[in-house]
Motif scaffolding. Structure first.
Motif, PDB file in Angstrom:
ATOM      1  N   MET A  67       0.905  -1.509  -0.158  1.00 55.12           N
ATOM      2  CA  MET A  67      -0.109   0.051  -0.017  1.00 55.12           C
ATOM      3  C   MET A  67       1.234   0.854  -0.044  1.00 55.12           C
ATOM      4  O   MET A  67       1.627   1.222   0.839  1.00 55.12           O
ATOM      5  CB  MET A  67      -1.464  -0.026   1.048  1.00 55.12           C
ATOM      6  N   VAL A  68       0.472   2.948  -0.474  1.00 50.40           N
ATOM      7  CA  VAL A  68       0.928   3.714  -0.620  1.00 50.40           C
ATOM      8  C   VAL A  68      -0.020   4.525   0.557  1.00 50.40           C
ATOM      9  O   VAL A  68      -1.233   4.731   0.620  1.00 50.40           O
ATOM     10  CB  VAL A  68       0.621   4.293  -2.418  1.00 50.40           C
ATOM     11  N   VAL A  69       1.651   5.034   0.952  1.00 51.56           N
ATOM     12  CA  VAL A  69       0.478   5.826   2.257  1.00 51.56           C
ATOM     13  C   VAL A  69       1.121   7.364   2.322  1.00 51.56           C
ATOM     14  O   VAL A  69       1.989   8.170   2.102  1.00 51.56           O
ATOM     15  CB  VAL A  69       0.960   5.708   4.060  1.00 51.56           C
ATOM     16  N   PRO A  70       0.229   8.566   2.053  1.00 50.86           N
ATOM     17  CA  PRO A  70       0.730   9.527   1.815  1.00 50.86           C
ATOM     18  C   PRO A  70       1.593  10.706   2.516  1.00 50.86           C
ATOM     19  O   PRO A  70       2.263  11.313   2.280  1.00 50.86           O
ATOM     20  CB  PRO A  70      -1.372  10.690   1.671  1.00 50.86           C
ATOM     21  N   GLU A  71       1.615   9.961   3.861  1.00 53.22           N
ATOM     22  CA  GLU A  71       3.056  10.626   4.767  1.00 53.22           C
ATOM     23  C   GLU A  71       3.264   9.667   5.481  1.00 53.22           C
ATOM     24  O   GLU A  71       2.270   8.550   6.350  1.00 53.22           O
ATOM     25  CB  GLU A  71       2.086  12.000   5.507  1.00 53.22           C
ATOM     26  N   LEU A  72       4.579   9.562   5.996  1.00 58.50           N
ATOM     27  CA  LEU A  72       4.523   8.564   6.749  1.00 58.50           C
ATOM     28  C   LEU A  72       6.376   9.165   7.587  1.00 58.50           C
ATOM     29  O   LEU A  72       7.053   8.934   6.933  1.00 58.50           O
ATOM     30  CB  LEU A  72       5.579   7.044   6.362  1.00 58.50           C
ATOM     31  N   VAL A  73       6.069   9.307   8.839  1.00 56.35           N
ATOM     32  CA  VAL A  73       7.238   9.814   9.414  1.00 56.35           C
ATOM     33  C   VAL A  73       8.516   8.281   9.546  1.00 56.35           C
ATOM     34  O   VAL A  73       8.391   7.149   9.460  1.00 56.35           O
ATOM     35  CB  VAL A  73       7.231  10.424  11.164  1.00 56.35           C
TER      36      VAL A  73
END
Length: 238
Positions: free
Chosen positions: A93-99
């Motif tokens: 999956m693709v996460v829009p933002e991830l620290v």
């Protein structure tokens, strides 16, 4: 757990997993790029258990429930596929933002060919096209943050590698294997880095050389594996 901030001289403490020092050693090249200048010192040993709330040994259905809870806004990008070569099942999956990485990230959960249980997690922050100096710097800083969270733990002797250039434009920032064989790795691809030549038994360092990779995509990869030496994958017969 008590934590101390350890400030250290990187030139004398970069570790190598394969460096068995002998009297006839040659110069080795290590990179300071992405290495933390300070980190928290932990009393215990690190154990590679998974990523986030997903732990090794979970079933596909259990991980899907976690994705629904933790990344509900990404369900539209979720892919469920079989790797044709290794016969593993992979949820991606693709996460829009991830620290701590900049921008979107791709998370892949890998399930064993035989066990059908979670055996690995790979997280990628990717800059497509022509990565700028600023974008490369953002990926490098994110790698530094990830490494800083790992180096302060106790690791078995000769199981940690830091600052190794694996190939042109490929920098292994940190890799470690815990006492039961679980592995974790922080790697930069397509990012400029410094290279320093030294003798493994001497703290002296030659003048650093900055290597600039050709313009193109850049990537930070953060990987966790349940068993480095015995992965649950199907291998092709000899």
């Amino acid at each position: 757990m008590n934590q101390l901030i350890l400030r250290y001289v990187l030139a004398s403490t970069l570790l190598t997993a394969s460096c068995q020092i002998d009297a006839q050693e040659k110069l080795v090249a290590l990179s300071m790029t992405g290495q933390p200048q300070s980190y928290s010192l932990h009393a215990g040993a690190y154990k590679v258990m998974g990523y986030g709330n997903a732990h090794f040994g979970m079933s596909v259905d259990e991980v899907k429930v976690l994705i629904t809870q933790d990344y509900s806004h990404t369900l539209g990008s979720l892919k469920d596929e079989i790797d044709p070569a290794q016969k593993t099942r992979v949820l991606t999956m693709v996460v829009p933002e991830l620290v701590p990485g900049p921008g979107p990230a791709t998370i892949s959960y890998v399930f064993g060919a035989t066990s059908k249980r979670l055996i690995a997690v790979n997280v990628y922050w990717l800059v497509t096209g022509m990565a700028t100096d600023a974008q490369q710097a953002q990926l490098t800083e994110a790698a530094r943050v990830l490494a800083a969270d790992l180096v302060g733990y106790r690791w078995p002797i000769f199981t940690v590698a830091r600052g190794h250039v694996l190939a042109p434009g490929v920098l292994l920032v940190f890799a470690g294997k815990d006492a039961v064989g679980g592995g974790i790795e922080v790697r930069l691809n397509g990012v400029a880095y410094t290279l320093e030549a030294r003798q493994a038994s001497v703290a002296s360092v030659a003048t650093p050389e900055t290597l600039v990779v050709p313009r193109g995509p850049a990537q930070l990869r953060f990987s966790m594996v349940a068993n480095v030496d015995k992965p649950d994958i199907e291998t092709l017969p000899n």
